[in-house]
Design an enzyme around this catalytic site. Structure first.
Site, PDB file in Angstrom:
ATOM      1  N   THR A  59       0.836  -1.242  -0.022  1.00 22.67           N
ATOM      2  CA  THR A  59       0.194  -0.041   0.002  1.00 22.67           C
ATOM      3  C   THR A  59       0.920   1.204   0.029  1.00 22.67           C
ATOM      4  OG1 THR A  59      -1.883   1.128   1.008  1.00 22.67           O
ATOM      5  CG2 THR A  59      -0.273  -0.211   2.519  1.00 22.67           C
ATOM      6  N   GLU A  60       0.668   2.125  -1.170  1.00 26.25           N
ATOM      7  CA  GLU A  60       1.663   3.312  -1.226  1.00 26.25           C
ATOM      8  C   GLU A  60       1.747   4.275   0.030  1.00 26.25           C
ATOM      9  OE1 GLU A  60      -1.128   2.621  -2.913  1.00 26.25           O
ATOM     10  OE2 GLU A  60      -1.915   4.459  -3.879  1.00 26.25           O
ATOM     11  N   ASN A  61       0.898   4.257   0.947  1.00 27.52           N
ATOM     12  CA  ASN A  61       1.090   4.843   2.118  1.00 27.52           C
ATOM     13  C   ASN A  61       2.212   4.340   3.081  1.00 27.52           C
ATOM     14  OD1 ASN A  61      -1.186   3.272   2.200  1.00 27.52           O
ATOM     15  ND2 ASN A  61      -1.618   3.946   4.353  1.00 27.52           N
TER      16      ASN A  61
END
Lengths: 227, 225
Positions: A59-61
């Protein structure tokens, strides 16, 4: 991965439902892949990954090893996915800051990302971030980074817009997200592969390849080699 | 030398009008709400704010926007289901917006903190966000030239800090914190608690103290009657 040699026409049925479409994408994700699932419908692909697939979700966060949605007591405001929904962590998870998270993506370390789209062109250009409408507030998030960085970009969308116009088009008319980045398009009516040679219909659902070809404005090939 | 404060007002003292303020957080995870509330009370205005989103709901960054203190937002994803404060300001022409791809936003701040003059990046090539930017083909692939984003002030939230200013984070609330911490002249971090120097495992420190100027100890504030 699906290595079809002949286009498969599933005629005795209707188009794919949303869940069936997610299951189809999940089927084509190679075991052990590092995968980013975009916000919205692509997120549901996770529910269809077979147990023991070894697929690791990014997940890019800032996390690898993301688990399913969190419920009840599991909810932790410090643990969310890219859609800002509470999620869980799996054994072997790791956390990292944003520059590392996108370096992972841009550096070509992610095997697959799955994104939604407004339009995909016959060359694999992607438009999925902005309608270009004068009153729309532009918001791109990580879409361009994912489209550019992942080794393979899969798109999930309906093949036709609500007004009946195709979303697989000769040229995108919406503002672009990335050039020649999409390799597969999963739709309710058909699965397409895109490469330098053009667009190939690999499977159809509730329609024939010939009927589909007549409704699209781009040339689509079929596979006709006997298995 | 890092200063530890228990009063949020002291922690944000001296922030000037017109400053570029980098604000951590992805949505509300990692958003330094107490520092932002203190900045609203402090009164600095005409700010350029760099943050991934443009506020959620009515607290934190949304409250700063609602107070009319922000001239320009630089972010990747302003439009959300709960970004009504920003939406209203934008539609009435009261705020300027620069949209930057999320990874490019992070890397531009990383570059600022790392002393990189500019960098070529493949993200955004051929899209409206690359218009007007210098491009170069490197190894057969097109790239656009991106410049650093340097802040005057950074406001971030970390999980814990020690008295020297070393920081650790928690789960995905880490997000932009470690990158932003490097990218401004004045870095201010709020933490849930401050521990004595030596109590953080040096192997686990994510943001080394060299980047941190001020710490707001939220636990100390809560302990004060």
């Amino acid at each position: 991965m699906n290595s079809a040699v002949k286009t498969v026409e599933h005629l005795g049925r209707g188009p794919l439902g949303r869940d069936e479409l997610a299951a189809l994408v999940a089927r084509d994700i190679p075991p052990g892949s590092f995968v980013n699932l975009g916000i919205g419908q692509p997120t549901t692909v996770a529910d269809h990954l077979p147990a023991g697939s070894g697929v690791v979700l990014h997940t890019e966060n800032g996390m690898l090893g993301m688990g399913p949605a969190a419920h009840g007591d599991e909810i932790d405001p410090d643990l969310t996915n890219a859609g800002k929904m509470p999620v869980t962590e799996l054994p072997g998870a790791s956390y990292f800051h944003h520059a590392d998270s996108f370096a992972m993506m841009r550096g070509g370390h992610l095997d697959v990302c799955v994104l939604g789209a407004f339009q995909v062109s016959g060359r694999g250009d992607l438009a999925n971030w902005h309608t270009g409408a004068p009153d729309a507030i532009p918001a791109v998030g990580g879409a361009m980074d994912l489209a550019t960085g992942a080794k393979q970009v899969f798109v999930m969308m309906t093949l036709f817009a609500k007004d009946g116009t195709p979303k697989l088009v000769p040229e995108c008319t919406y503002p672009l997200t990335g050039l020649a980045c999409v390799s597969r398009v999963y739709t309710d009516l058909a699965v397409f592969h895109i490469d330098r040679g053009g667009v190939t219909v690999v499977e159809t659902y509730g329609t024939s390849a010939a009927e589909l070809a007549s409704r699209l404005e781009i040339a689509v090939r079929t596979l006709d080699r006997e298995p | 030398m890092t200063a530890v404060f228990s009063d949020p007002g002291d922690a944000v003292a001296g922030i000037a009008d017109g400053s570029t303020v980098l604000i951590g957080g992805f949505g509300m995870a990692g958003m330094p709400v107490q520092l932002i509330d203190a900045l609203i009370r402090q009164g600095a205005t005409g700010l350029t704010v760099v943050s991934n989103n443009a506020g959620n709901g009515d607290t934190g960054l949304a409250a700063l926007l609602a107070a009319g203190r922000v001239r320009k937002m630089i972010c990747s994803f302003p439009r959300q289901s709960d970004s009504w404060v920003f939406d209203g300001l934008y539609r009435s022409g009261k705020i300027e917006l620069e949209v930057v791809p999320q990874g490019t936003l992070a890397e531009r701040m990383r570059a600022a903190g790392a002393g990189i003059g500019a960098f070529y990046c493949p993200t955004g090539v051929g899209t409206p966000l690359a218009e007007g930017k210098e491009t170069r083909t490197i190894d057969g692939r097109d790239h656009v030239l991106e410049y650093p984003i340097k802040g005057d002030v950074v406001l971030i939230a970390a999980h814990a800090g020690d008295r020297m200013g070393n920081l650790v984070y928690r789960k995905t609330a880490r997000n932009f914190g470690p990158v932003m911490a490097t990218a401004a002249a004045l870095t201010i971090a709020q933490v849930h608690h401050v521990v004595e120097t030596g109590e953080l495992d040096p192997e686990a420190v994510v943001t080394p103290c060299i980047y941190v100027d001020r710490i707001l100890d939220l636990n100390a504030k809560e302990a004060t009657p």
